[in-house]
Design an enzyme around this catalytic site. Structure first.
Site, PDB file in Angstrom:
ATOM      1  N   GLU A   1       0.822  -1.211   0.000  1.00 35.28           N
ATOM      2  CA  GLU A   1       0.000   0.000   0.000  1.00 35.28           C
ATOM      3  C   GLU A   1       0.857   1.262   0.000  1.00 35.28           C
ATOM      4  O   GLU A   1       0.511   2.268  -0.605  1.00 35.28           O
ATOM      5  CB  GLU A   1      -0.925   0.010   1.221  1.00 35.28           C
ATOM      6  CG  GLU A   1      -1.985  -1.086   1.195  1.00 35.28           C
ATOM      7  CD  GLU A   1      -2.983  -0.919   0.084  1.00 35.28           C
ATOM      8  OE1 GLU A   1      -2.599  -1.139  -1.082  1.00 35.28           O
ATOM      9  OE2 GLU A   1      -4.153  -0.587   0.358  1.00 35.28           O
TER      10      GLU A   1
ATOM     11  N   THR B   1      -6.423   9.341  -5.617  1.00 33.06           N
ATOM     12  CA  THR B   1      -6.444   9.291  -4.155  1.00 33.06           C
ATOM     13  C   THR B   1      -5.783  10.542  -3.578  1.00 33.06           C
ATOM     14  O   THR B   1      -6.253  11.111  -2.603  1.00 33.06           O
ATOM     15  CB  THR B   1      -5.699   8.038  -3.638  1.00 33.06           C
ATOM     16  OG1 THR B   1      -6.302   6.896  -4.219  1.00 33.06           O
ATOM     17  CG2 THR B   1      -5.807   7.921  -2.128  1.00 33.06           C
TER      18      THR B   1
END
Lengths: 310, 310
Positions: B130, B183
């Site tokens: 991530e 994001t």
């Protein structure tokens, strides 16, 4: 059986449980008032006895009176009630003294009338007592006092109260240092804004705490009893708070925080013996500082207000 | 049996579930990737196949590669791994495409090595994937992908992941409008401060949602799927969001919100039939606006990554 009189136990409550500021409360089992409520032919509500605390007996100025009037206003009952109050919970101690009276009165009246109202309705009546006591019709204490166990006041509009499972071995220790902290002062010093980062920590802890209660996971409950938002500010009004908290944790408490808006400090422990050790540790701090205190140990009360057998 | 190869299902996940921003996620059951992981005598990790998405195959630039290297660094295993990735989850869709790869890789490797690592350790390895994907080593998606069901990331230091009970009839509908929301952009527009009042609403809802999941109280779950903090801001980046949400609720969804940082929108329903009706209602909105979309219906996945039988 057509009851005309009932004696009830009105539990003390801890509101603002650490991360659960303004939403999470719990009822206590061995700390509370006694109240006798009696049907009368005459209308209205009279406080006929009030022992233990110096509080007004005029119906409109007494939280039990005001809460009772709110109930009567929604009832088809044409008579009235007499109330005798035997207060054990000190006003201003931060463990729901006014809530115990408001909740006890409406619970008892509902029993005497054959339970026409739901618990949620009783909460709305008892909230009128809280409005009189603090200026805000909050449910933080009256909800756990009426439902028992842990309650979450999820929303006010509409009023939404969630009952949370209570692990069987959860005990509370509460110490009340005999100093005065006005709720209005402890409200005033709160900030109106918080960082998103602190907010995320707080709702992570609330979520974890609720999960811990359902899972009966005592260590998880302990890890979640954190408050990065209100406790750092309000604890400044409570002399010795940091010391009491660190000694309570050292003595084995799962967690420790401010009860309501203080000055009482609560700790949760697994089991009564552990709660007793925590009580000793807390006492010693105030003994050393030279501040008088009351200390209580109690299992969580899962019933809320309950009848007392005579 | 000494496994040398394993095929796994890597589930899509919904993070930032309404009030549970940054803490609450859930794994899906019928949306996910396939991955084959194979032991090799040679050291290190090689991505030998990558179908379905245009993503880098260099180990250091691939989230599965990086997550796997984090695992290898903590392992006594002297060999290596080959990975074949069959991506179904589109990158940037907001349902945990990178997390599925990271979580799937480390879960599969742990199986092949005889499970030397705990799930919590696997989460820390997958978080390195991530970090590569988004710059932040968050656990919002890899935690539910590895644990299954609903997970709460209570804290990062130390990492504390809470498994939350999942009601058996809970279904998710997810619609992915084919627009790009970065994001980083959706992070940038968030405010760093919130009001205490909104914070209280949020943690009241998180507490109620966790209680609702344990109690299997579907209406309560629905009432708690509110977000007064992030959704009002981020939804501005998703054309049609308000309409999709209102139509989903009208069609019977318990609640509806942004999946991850968008653009996917999720809804929860009680039962698969209800989730199907919600899918139709959501599709119609994007059909009318003229934006392409994918729509998925899935039961909640309570296992997380799982082996695929050949």
């Amino acid at each position: 059986m057509d009851l005309s009189e009932i004696s009830v136990f009105c539990p003390a409550t801890i509101a603002n449980i650490s991360c659960g500021f303004d939403v999470l409360g719990v009822a206590l089992d061995t700390i509370g008032d006694k109240m006798v409520v009696r049907k009368t032919k005459g209308q209205g509500i009279r406080i006929t006895k009030l022992e233990g605390q110096d509080l007004p007996m005029e119906t409109q100025l007494n939280v039990a009176g005001v809460a009772g009037l709110a109930l009567l206003a929604k009832s088809s009952y044409t008579g009235g009630f007499e109330i005798e109050m035997f207060k054990k919970i000190k006003a201003g101690s931060g463990i729901g003294s006014s809530a115990a009276s408001s909740a006890g009165a409406v619970w008892a009246m509902n029993e005497l009338l054959g339970r026409p109202f739901t618990k949620l309705q009783l909460v709305t009546f008892a909230m009128e007592g809280e409005r009189l006591a603090s200026g805000v019709a909050h449910a933080d204490n009256v909800a756990p006092a009426l439902y028992g166990g842990f309650t979450l006041v999820r929303s006010y509009e509409p009023l939404d109260i969630v009952e949370v499972h209570c692990p069987p071995e959860l005990y509370a220790t509460v110490i009340h240092p005999q100093i005065e902290v006005k709720t209005s002062d402890s409200r005033k010093i709160l900030k109106t804004n918080i960082t998103l980062k602190d907010g995320i920590k707080q709702w992570g802890n609330v979520g974890g705490l609720i999960a811990g209660l359902f899972l009966e996971d005592y260590p998880l409950i302990g890890r979640c009893l954190e408050d990065h938002i209100v406790e750092p500010i309000r604890s400044m009004l409570i002399p010795g708070f940091d010391r009491v908290k660190s000694e309570a944790l050292k003595a084995g408490a799962l967690g420790c925080g401010i009860s309501g808006s203080g000055p009482s400090i609560f700790a949760f422990s697994k089991g009564g013996v552990a709660a007793g050790k925590v009580a000793l540790a807390m006492k010693e701090v105030y003994g050393n500082i030279g501040i008088d205190y009351d200390v209580h140990i109690s299992k969580v009360n899962v019933d809320g207000v309950r009848p007392l057998s005579e």
